[in-house]
Enzyme design. Sequence first.
Site, PDB file in Angstrom:
ATOM      1  N   THR A 518       0.882  -1.220   0.318  1.00  0.00           N
ATOM      2  CA  THR A 518       0.056  -0.001   0.012  1.00  0.00           C
ATOM      3  C   THR A 518       0.991   1.399  -0.104  1.00  0.00           C
ATOM      4  O   THR A 518       0.298   2.431   0.063  1.00  0.00           O
ATOM      5  CB  THR A 518      -0.986  -0.166   1.158  1.00  0.00           C
ATOM      6  OG1 THR A 518      -1.442  -1.347   1.217  1.00  0.00           O
ATOM      7  CG2 THR A 518      -2.053   1.132   1.342  1.00  0.00           C
ATOM      8  N   HIS A 519       2.235   0.977  -0.175  1.00  0.00           N
ATOM      9  CA  HIS A 519       3.135   2.202  -0.081  1.00  0.00           C
ATOM     10  C   HIS A 519       3.111   2.841  -1.351  1.00  0.00           C
ATOM     11  O   HIS A 519       4.080   2.958  -2.078  1.00  0.00           O
ATOM     12  CB  HIS A 519       4.379   1.757   0.362  1.00  0.00           C
ATOM     13  CG  HIS A 519       4.531   0.913   1.699  1.00  0.00           C
ATOM     14  ND1 HIS A 519       5.383   0.098   2.067  1.00  0.00           N
ATOM     15  CD2 HIS A 519       3.663   1.087   2.423  1.00  0.00           C
ATOM     16  CE1 HIS A 519       5.111  -0.354   3.317  1.00  0.00           C
ATOM     17  NE2 HIS A 519       4.108  -0.046   3.619  1.00  0.00           N
ATOM     18  N   LEU A 520       2.374   3.718  -1.766  1.00  0.00           N
ATOM     19  CA  LEU A 520       2.217   4.255  -2.797  1.00  0.00           C
ATOM     20  C   LEU A 520       2.789   5.745  -2.610  1.00  0.00           C
ATOM     21  O   LEU A 520       2.626   6.243  -1.530  1.00  0.00           O
ATOM     22  CB  LEU A 520       0.687   4.779  -3.540  1.00  0.00           C
ATOM     23  CG  LEU A 520       0.165   3.295  -3.833  1.00  0.00           C
ATOM     24  CD1 LEU A 520      -1.500   3.294  -3.625  1.00  0.00           C
ATOM     25  CD2 LEU A 520       0.220   3.017  -5.287  1.00  0.00           C
TER      26      LEU A 520
END
Lengths: 592, 236
Positions: A518-520
């Site tokens: 989820t590390h956008l």
Amino acid sequence: MTKKHVDAIVVGAGWAGSILAKELTEAGLSVVMLERGSERATAVEGAYPESIDELRGAIRKRLFQNLSQTTVTVRNTIDQTALPYRQLAAFLPGEGVGGAGLHWSGVHFRVSPEDLRLRSSVVERYGDKFIPEGMNLQDYGVTYSELEPFFDKAEKVFGTSGEAYKVNGKIVGNGNIFDGDRSDNFPLPAMKDTFTASTFRAAATEAGYHPYSLPAANASRQYTNPYGCQMGPCNFCGYCSGYDCYLYSKASPNVNVLPALRQDPGFTLISDAHVLRVDLDDTRSKATGVTYLETKTQKEVSLSADLVILSAFQFHNVHLMLLSGIGKPYDPVSNTGTIGRNFVYQTITSSRIWLPPSKYTNQFIGAGGVGVAIDDFNSMNFDHGPLGFVGGSPVWVNQAGLKPIAAAIGTGGGGTPRWGSAYKGALIDTYKHSIGVDAHGSNMAYRDVYLDLDPTWKDAYGQPLLRMTFTWKDNDIRMNQYVVSKIEPIAKAMGATKANLVHLNAGQPFDTRHYQTTHLGGGAIMGTDPQTSALNRYLQSWDVSNVFVIGSNAFPQGMGYNPTGMVAALAYWAAYHIRTTYLKSPGPLVQA
Amino acid sequence: MPPKEPTLTRPLRRSFVKGLLGSTSFWMVSGHSHWADALAQEAQKPYQPTFFTPDEYRFLEAATERLFPQDQHGSGARALGVAEFIDRQMESPYGHGDNWYMSAPFVQGPANLGYQLPFVPRDLYRKGIAGLEAYTHQQHGKVFADLPLSAQEQILTALEGGSVPLGDIPGRVFFEQLRTNTMEGAFSDPLYGGNKGLGGWLMLGFPGARADFMDWVNQDGEAYPFGPISISGETA
């Protein structure tokens, strides 16, 4: 209709929003925080034993964004039609009070100092010809020593457990030798190594690497933070990622900031309030407030304010800027505009190592932030010259608590059966005796990887969806392959009976169907030049000076570390400059 | 081998029981044997599906048992109640695709850009089972559940490989839906109708809702010694 006027509006009740709201109320401002999701309290959502339910939690995704209301569209290349991201899979944004800070794992890094000036660092060592055509490699415009006090503050608020290497220039412990200098130790000692972590630590040492304990915002002991908020000791139950910690051991806005903030009479939290846009005046250089929808009554409300903080999830911040007309949208063809530019992700692959059947890895035991990592192949810590790529990956064992449904769905594939009796045998063996090892790497920014508004699909409120144009590029694929190859000697030193080392393949497109991270990041980045960044070095919009945009949207490229620690430090950094400079004389903190 | 687990009983908490029965008093005063008897009685009554027709349910029981068979490793899908689990899920918000983005237009594209059909799980099962039974009838002149196990396996292999047409639905999509829900039914808390007798968790050595491992963070590779417990307080 304009309901009322407040000093500051904060959009989004995650880490960034909670930190900004705390700092601004401390400065005496009246603050309204708007959260599109519902109210969430650990005593309710986290209550044992209902919270210890994999189906309801991580599988049915109770704490995550409800895509039926709004989502994004995704395509790999500019000539494709982007299609809606209809089911949560590749990335999992949060929703509700606490945001992604409620369901996160708790890996709480600072930053590799050279990652903040990655372009300068690469050019100094290898020359500017080393940077591939089409890569938008940039510096943040802020240095590690400037941010250090804010990393320190964030660790004390989060109750972070870890072991330092150097404090004030003096070696104090067996921490990460590649870390930047610290002004103080971690507030709590490192979490214990799980069996898999200690196995990795010994093997990585034998292979000649430099293992360290992952900094974890999972409390190794009882802790009271500077706001008076309390945490209990973590018992390694394994329900961090995707869950609300029932023990108050994992740091979250809900546990570590909001209990103090809610007592401040200057603070109001409005949940179920979906912000539709930031309202601008006729000059489009000043925000007058925001308009939001009360989702329960479907009533539109306009609220006026002197200062607007966008602190929603990374891509929601960019979406709101585009919907509001803040700044100039990025155009990859003419290479102009800044909003949507430098959209980045992380390049992560998970490998698996099997130990002999006499060794039980008890993978259900764990905590989201704990583990042992090496940084020997992260950032600028190794010689990229002969390798010809930019970036790197930490490699780690991060046993966060592997639960049975996730294990069952993930087992098989790559030529091994995915169902039937042979599959069952492999699943049991893998669950009982294997170790997961991740290469959690950087992802560079490229001219044709960006965010804009989708021409076709709309959200439940009639607004265009955000469109992602993203795929894996050769530089990052080769980085991943190189780093994954370095896991092999570790596997051998572990006494592995088998290893499945997983890396990206040349030409492999981004696949939205499987969880990656989820590390956008990026899309509204900070920098020193308004032509190539949306925000100045204080995370203030170059175009609308009473709007600050806080989050991983500010990262010019995706780093190897988990982003939350950096987001928290940038939040405290921006808040400090708002409090000490901006509020005395509102206007641009840096002249364009 | 891990040491044999002790039989543990633990006090039932109010919150355990509320989710299951809506009435706390009966369980609060009952001993473990009453609890176990009641569960056993419940287990003897065959489950009556709500969403699936009897024929669809026969397919589901047969197909999930092939995906997750009873064997030397432990219970199969039938004994674990996987079909019951899936039927119950069809009546839940998940069955109605409550958190899927379902706005038109529905445009098909490369597989890696994800699911793009206008169908929620209830539709996928209704259409998928009908399509697969039509294919089975055409190939073998029988319904799926009446085929020899080897023929059932061949059909599922073909479905997984994408060579079975199912009308509106790509065969692979239906296969993945069925496989995913089968594994969920085998390994979720028994609250949802599957994982009966905690058989799925026993197989993996997963201790369920214990959620406290302070004393077993690192025992140098020894197996965790205690068996599973469910959210409702059931032990294996």
